[in-house]
Design a protein around this motif. Structure first.
Motif, mmCIF file in Angstrom:
data_model
loop_
_atom_site.group_PDB
_atom_site.id
_atom_site.type_symbol
_atom_site.label_atom_id
_atom_site.label_comp_id
_atom_site.label_asym_id
_atom_site.label_seq_id
_atom_site.Cartn_x
_atom_site.Cartn_y
_atom_site.Cartn_z
ATOM 1 N N PRO A 1 8.787 1.193 -11.598
ATOM 2 C CA PRO A 1 8.732 1.156 -10.132
ATOM 3 C C PRO A 1 9.510 2.305 -9.518
ATOM 4 O O PRO A 1 10.373 2.916 -10.159
ATOM 5 C CB PRO A 1 9.398 -0.184 -9.807
ATOM 6 C CG PRO A 1 10.399 -0.370 -10.913
ATOM 7 C CD PRO A 1 9.765 0.237 -12.147
ATOM 8 N N ALA A 2 9.202 2.587 -8.255
ATOM 9 C CA ALA A 2 9.955 3.578 -7.487
ATOM 10 C C ALA A 2 10.776 2.846 -6.435
ATOM 11 O O ALA A 2 10.424 1.745 -6.003
ATOM 12 C CB ALA A 2 9.004 4.569 -6.819
ATOM 13 N N SER B 1 0.810 -1.218 0.000
ATOM 14 C CA SER B 1 0.000 0.000 0.000
ATOM 15 C C SER B 1 0.847 1.274 0.000
ATOM 16 O O SER B 1 0.346 2.353 -0.310
ATOM 17 C CB SER B 1 -0.929 0.013 1.222
ATOM 18 O OG SER B 1 -0.181 -0.081 2.417
ATOM 19 N N ALA B 2 2.133 1.148 0.338
ATOM 20 C CA ALA B 2 3.008 2.322 0.370
ATOM 21 C C ALA B 2 3.746 2.545 -0.947
ATOM 22 O O ALA B 2 4.545 3.469 -1.056
ATOM 23 C CB ALA B 2 4.026 2.175 1.507
ATOM 24 N N ASN B 3 3.505 1.701 -1.966
ATOM 25 C CA ASN B 3 4.181 1.867 -3.259
ATOM 26 C C ASN B 3 3.834 3.224 -3.874
ATOM 27 O O ASN B 3 2.686 3.684 -3.796
ATOM 28 C CB ASN B 3 3.771 0.759 -4.222
ATOM 29 C CG ASN B 3 4.396 -0.581 -3.857
ATOM 30 O OD1 ASN B 3 5.157 -0.674 -2.907
ATOM 31 N ND2 ASN B 3 4.066 -1.608 -4.612
ATOM 32 N N THR B 4 4.826 3.834 -4.539
ATOM 33 C CA THR B 4 4.600 5.121 -5.202
ATOM 34 C C THR B 4 4.787 5.040 -6.713
ATOM 35 O O THR B 4 4.425 5.980 -7.425
ATOM 36 C CB THR B 4 5.553 6.187 -4.640
ATOM 37 O OG1 THR B 4 6.918 5.746 -4.804
ATOM 38 C CG2 THR B 4 5.288 6.427 -3.156
ATOM 39 N N GLY B 5 5.373 3.948 -7.237
ATOM 40 C CA GLY B 5 5.547 3.780 -8.672
ATOM 41 C C GLY B 5 4.297 3.203 -9.322
ATOM 42 O O GLY B 5 3.293 2.923 -8.655
ATOM 43 N N ASN B 6 4.356 3.018 -10.663
ATOM 44 C CA ASN B 6 3.207 2.465 -11.392
ATOM 45 C C ASN B 6 3.504 1.085 -11.962
ATOM 46 O O ASN B 6 2.877 0.665 -12.923
ATOM 47 C CB ASN B 6 2.770 3.418 -12.507
ATOM 48 C CG ASN B 6 3.872 3.627 -13.548
ATOM 49 O OD1 ASN B 6 4.936 3.015 -13.480
ATOM 50 N ND2 ASN B 6 3.607 4.499 -14.509
ATOM 51 N N ALA B 7 4.487 0.387 -11.371
ATOM 52 C CA ALA B 7 4.858 -0.935 -11.869
ATOM 53 C C ALA B 7 3.761 -1.944 -11.574
ATOM 54 O O ALA B 7 3.037 -1.842 -10.574
ATOM 55 C CB ALA B 7 6.163 -1.396 -11.232
ATOM 56 N N PHE C 1 6.232 -6.010 -3.652
ATOM 57 C CA PHE C 1 5.050 -6.803 -3.997
ATOM 58 C C PHE C 1 5.170 -8.156 -3.301
ATOM 59 O O PHE C 1 6.251 -8.749 -3.260
ATOM 60 C CB PHE C 1 4.952 -7.023 -5.510
ATOM 61 C CG PHE C 1 4.921 -5.753 -6.320
ATOM 62 C CD1 PHE C 1 3.718 -5.211 -6.736
ATOM 63 C CD2 PHE C 1 6.104 -5.098 -6.661
ATOM 64 C CE1 PHE C 1 3.696 -4.035 -7.478
ATOM 65 C CE2 PHE C 1 6.093 -3.934 -7.397
ATOM 66 C CZ PHE C 1 4.877 -3.391 -7.808
ATOM 67 N N LEU C 2 4.054 -8.624 -2.743
ATOM 68 C CA LEU C 2 4.014 -9.961 -2.169
ATOM 69 C C LEU C 2 3.362 -10.894 -3.178
ATOM 70 O O LEU C 2 2.221 -10.678 -3.586
ATOM 71 C CB LEU C 2 3.220 -9.979 -0.865
ATOM 72 C CG LEU C 2 3.141 -11.339 -0.172
ATOM 73 C CD1 LEU C 2 4.509 -11.754 0.356
ATOM 74 C CD2 LEU C 2 2.116 -11.318 0.970
ATOM 75 N N ILE C 3 4.111 -11.909 -3.596
ATOM 76 C CA ILE C 3 3.612 -12.882 -4.581
ATOM 77 C C ILE C 3 3.263 -14.165 -3.845
ATOM 78 O O ILE C 3 4.114 -14.768 -3.188
ATOM 79 C CB ILE C 3 4.660 -13.157 -5.671
ATOM 80 C CG1 ILE C 3 5.035 -11.851 -6.380
ATOM 81 C CG2 ILE C 3 4.147 -14.171 -6.678
ATOM 82 C CD1 ILE C 3 6.159 -12.010 -7.388
ATOM 83 N N ARG C 4 2.021 -14.558 -3.951
ATOM 84 C CA ARG C 4 1.559 -15.785 -3.305
ATOM 85 C C ARG C 4 1.150 -16.783 -4.376
ATOM 86 O O ARG C 4 0.785 -16.401 -5.483
ATOM 87 C CB ARG C 4 0.369 -15.502 -2.391
ATOM 88 C CG ARG C 4 0.616 -14.418 -1.350
ATOM 89 C CD ARG C 4 -0.497 -14.394 -0.336
ATOM 90 N NE ARG C 4 -0.454 -15.568 0.501
ATOM 91 C CZ ARG C 4 -1.446 -15.958 1.300
ATOM 92 N NH1 ARG C 4 -2.562 -15.268 1.331
ATOM 93 N NH2 ARG C 4 -1.338 -17.032 2.039
ATOM 94 N N PRO C 5 1.205 -18.080 -4.036
ATOM 95 C CA PRO C 5 0.709 -19.081 -4.976
ATOM 96 C C PRO C 5 -0.737 -18.748 -5.344
ATOM 97 O O PRO C 5 -1.405 -17.992 -4.626
ATOM 98 C CB PRO C 5 0.796 -20.391 -4.179
ATOM 99 C CG PRO C 5 1.855 -20.130 -3.162
ATOM 100 C CD PRO C 5 1.728 -18.675 -2.806
ATOM 101 N N PRO C 6 -1.218 -19.261 -6.469
ATOM 102 C CA PRO C 6 -2.588 -18.927 -6.875
ATOM 103 C C PRO C 6 -3.540 -18.893 -5.687
ATOM 104 O O PRO C 6 -3.653 -19.870 -4.957
ATOM 105 C CB PRO C 6 -2.932 -20.045 -7.860
ATOM 106 C CG PRO C 6 -1.617 -20.364 -8.486
ATOM 107 C CD PRO C 6 -0.606 -20.238 -7.386
ATOM 108 N N ALA C 7 -4.166 -17.736 -5.493
ATOM 109 C CA ALA C 7 -4.997 -17.535 -4.304
ATOM 110 C C ALA C 7 -6.107 -18.568 -4.236
ATOM 111 O O ALA C 7 -6.895 -18.709 -5.159
ATOM 112 C CB ALA C 7 -5.593 -16.129 -4.319
ATOM 113 N N ASN C 8 -6.126 -19.288 -3.107
ATOM 114 C CA ASN C 8 -7.189 -20.267 -2.893
ATOM 115 C C ASN C 8 -7.305 -21.225 -4.082
ATOM 116 O O ASN C 8 -8.397 -21.472 -4.590
ATOM 117 C CB ASN C 8 -8.517 -19.559 -2.651
ATOM 118 C CG ASN C 8 -8.460 -18.616 -1.462
ATOM 119 O OD1 ASN C 8 -7.872 -18.934 -0.442
ATOM 120 N ND2 ASN C 8 -9.053 -17.438 -1.608
ATOM 121 N N ALA C 9 -6.151 -21.749 -4.517
ATOM 122 C CA ALA C 9 -6.157 -22.651 -5.670
ATOM 123 C C ALA C 9 -7.032 -23.862 -5.418
ATOM 124 O O ALA C 9 -7.757 -24.320 -6.310
ATOM 125 C CB ALA C 9 -4.726 -23.090 -6.008
#
Length: 645
Positions: free
Chosen positions: A400-401, A338-344, A406-414
């Motif tokens: 990106p800034a 939520s604190a990201n400032t870039g548009n990546a 980013f938090l990458i999780r396995p497919p959500a609720n696969a």
């Protein structure tokens, strides 16, 4: 002298009365939780010099002392904290253990039924009922995944509710302890003596607090306690409290965290710093068992769907189309901080299911490079767009800034989203893509014998059949009829061929290879009289089962890296079961330690009714004796008065 004796008797009478009151107070509170027995500290009053020596002036009460051991009390608090944490952890993990190990509703029987259905379809790939049965077993497997994932989500919601409740209880205890700190400081400052009953109430609150979370007590000079939790986070400092609350994790919106309430907002407390008690047990269960179990189940769903879909796409269905996805699963979840400032933007796709680890990944940009770190303690790897890490291919776009993550999780609720992607049994790609066997054979569904027709091959002399053939078995003559006119039939038994003229019946022999017109097949088993077998052209591979056999073969293949689907699930069941048994043993041991510590404290501080009964008699006799002293003093005074008359 008589007045001096009277004063001495009066002091003795008062001391005995205090002793009786204290003993009665002990007896009345023998069953009060947290009550520590009290004793009268009595000493001789200051003597007075009379020239010939110092004369005693009776007795005085120094204080009423509370019998309590801080050392033993700390041991009980520590043992209580550990016991509550283990009991909570064990209670929660038993829910998962019972669910996974259920022989009727677990995932293992659903996997068995699915691959059994696939094998049965491979034996008769052109049969719509067989294909429908395979789809039904696939739906059952998907339902098992969804049901199990739903149950884990219910447990997670239950944990969140309990965390909120525990935080509220901790705050309530903190406020009560702070109020008692104030009352104790005021009382002790005014009287100069400790208010024993208030001290007992505070110690009992601290014991109750340790049932919720491990708490460390630091005594202050004014009699108040400072209470610290976790790795030294303050909860109570004198009369001031630091309230806890719950907050959504900024990197994972599905995770509920414990935080401090501050004027500038909530400050999240590291989960591993909140050990002990019910709250510590809940957080440890969530991080070490519940979330890994959810990830393992999701990984199994991903691995099964990915590998089976890849094989299914290699075949052709009854509509002569290439196979599509057999199962569907949700896409990866990428949560931007939520604190990201870039548009990546970040995307992923599974390129190798067997290489998936089931871990979360933190992707962070430092102003120059992206680094990918497996959570919680993996090494950082520099990555660029298109790189593949642990079976996951990254797509990095935008600007990106520095500091973006980013938090990458396995497919959500696969597992929760695991579903069958096809609804028409004709869409099952049981046939190989190429080459197609141009002839199909099958036994009629009304056959009553055990005869089977298998292993169809053609050679260069084959010419497509103009119409399907129906071969009929005559049980009376043990012969087959219905072969095409104008073509001789060759029967090969044990490598020895025998040719029969066109149009004549052919003797039946179990396991014989029958050939005509460039077509060869094997008949086996024991057919019943009137059983029939069909032979027909198959330009679209209707009777081809080669891809179905490959799909069924995935059951025993190491499709999940170094193990099978069943092996991966069994590993999950084993891990949960072993941890559950471990907690059962350690919880029992912690219970024994708590009992021993409690008994030691009670031996020191608890009320012994037999001892108090003895004290009652002792103080009663002292009271009577003091009264006798006063009576004698009165008699002496009367004698002195009579001498003056």
């Amino acid at each position: 002298m008589a007045s001096s004796i009277l004063s001495i008797g009066q002091s003795a009478l008062a001391a005995a009365q205090v002793g009786l009151n204290t003993t009665g107070h002990n007896i009345a509170n023998a069953a009060t939780p947290g009550f520590s027995r009290q004793v009268v500290v009595q000493g001789a009053a200051l003597s007075q010099s009379y020239g010939y020596g110092f004369m005693g002036q009776g007795t005085e009460i120094s204080t009423v002392k509370r019998i309590y051991s801080d050392f033993l009390g700390a041991q009980v608090n520590t043992a209580q904290s550990a016991k509550s944490a283990l009991d909570t952890y064990h209670t929660e993990i038993k829910q998962i253990d019972n669910m996974l190990a259920d022989p009727a509703s677990g995932l293992s029987p659903a996997l068995q039924r699915f691959f059994s259905g696939m094998q049965e379809m491979a034996s008769n790939p052109s049969s719509i009922p067989s294909r429908q049965a395979t789809l039904s077993s696939a739906e059952s497997l998907a339902s098992s995944f969804q049901s199990m994932a739903g149950r884990l989500q219910e447990i997670e919601q239950g944990v969140n509710s309990q965390v909120k409740a525990s935080v509220n209880v901790i705050n309530t205890y903190a406020q009560q302890i702070a109020k008692l700190n104030d009352s104790i400081s005021l009382a002790q400052g005014a009287a100069g003596k400790p208010p024993n009953d208030l001290l007992d109430q505070r110690d009992q609150l601290i014991l109750d607090l340790n049932k919720e979370i491990k708490a460390t007590v630091v005594k202050q000079g004014d009699g108040s306690y400072n209470i610290f939790i976790g790795n030294g986070q303050p909860l109570v400092v004198g009369v001031k409290t630091f309230a806890l609350t719950t907050a959504i994790s900024p990197s994972n919106t599905e995770r509920l965290e414990v935080a401090y309430q501050t004027a500038s907002g909530n400050v999240i407390v590291r989960e591993d710093s909140l050990a002990g008690g019910k709250l510590g047990g809940l957080l440890e269960f969530r991080s070490k068992t519940l979330e890994p179990a959810q990830k393992s189940l999701d990984d199994l769903a991903i691995g099964l769907a990915t590998t089976l879909n890849a094989q299914h796409r290699q075949g052709r269905d009854l509509n002569d189309n290439m196979g599509g996805d057999f199962f569907s699963i949700p896409a990866h979840t990428v949560n931007a901080n939520s604190a990201n400032t870039g548009n990546a933007t970040v995307g992923t796709r599974i390129s190798n299911a067997s290489a998936l680890t089931g871990s979360d990944y933190l992707l962070a940009f430092d102003g120059t490079d992206y680094t990918l770190t497996r959570q919680p303690n993996g090494s950082a790897t520099t990555v660029v767009d298109g790189d593949t890490v642990d079976g996951m291919t990254l797509s990095l776009t935008g600007t990106p800034a520095a500091g973006d993550s980013f938090l990458i999780r396995p497919p959500a609720n696969a597992a929760a989203g695991f579903a069958v992607a096809i609804g028409d049994p004709r869409q099952i790609a049981a046939a190989a893509a190429l080459p197609v066997t141009p002839v199909a054979t099958w036994g009629t569904s009304t056959n009553t014998g055990t005869g089977a027709i298998t292993v169809v091959t053609v050679d260069s002399t084959y010419a497509p059949l103009s119409a399907p053939l129906t071969l009929a078995y005559n049980g009376g003559t043990n012969e087959l009829s219905g072969f095409p006119a104008g073509q001789d039939v060759t029967v090969t038994i044990g490598g020895a061929p025998t040719t029969y003229a066109a149009g004549t019946p052919v003797p039946y022999t179990d396991g014989a290879t029958i050939s005509f017109g460039g077509i060869s097949f094997v008949l086996s088993g024991t057919p019943a009289d009137g059983d029939t077998f069909s032979v027909a052209s198959n330009p679209t591979g209707v009777g081809d089962n080669r891809n179905a056999l490959l799909l069924a073969g995935l059951q025993t293949a190491n499709a999940m890296g170094d193990t099978t689907y069943q092996g991966a699930y069994s590993q999950l069941v084993s891990e949960i079961g072993n941890k559950s048994r471990e907690l059962d043993v350690t919880s029992s041991a912690a219970g024994s330690l708590l009992s021993e510590a409690t008994v030691s404290l009670q031996n020191e501080s608890g009320v012994n009714l037999d001892e108090e009964a003895s004290n009652l008699l002792r103080y009663q006799q002292a009271y009577q004796a003091a009264g006798k002293v006063m009576q004698i003093a009165s008699q002496m005074f009367d004698v002195l008065l009579s001498l003056g008359r």
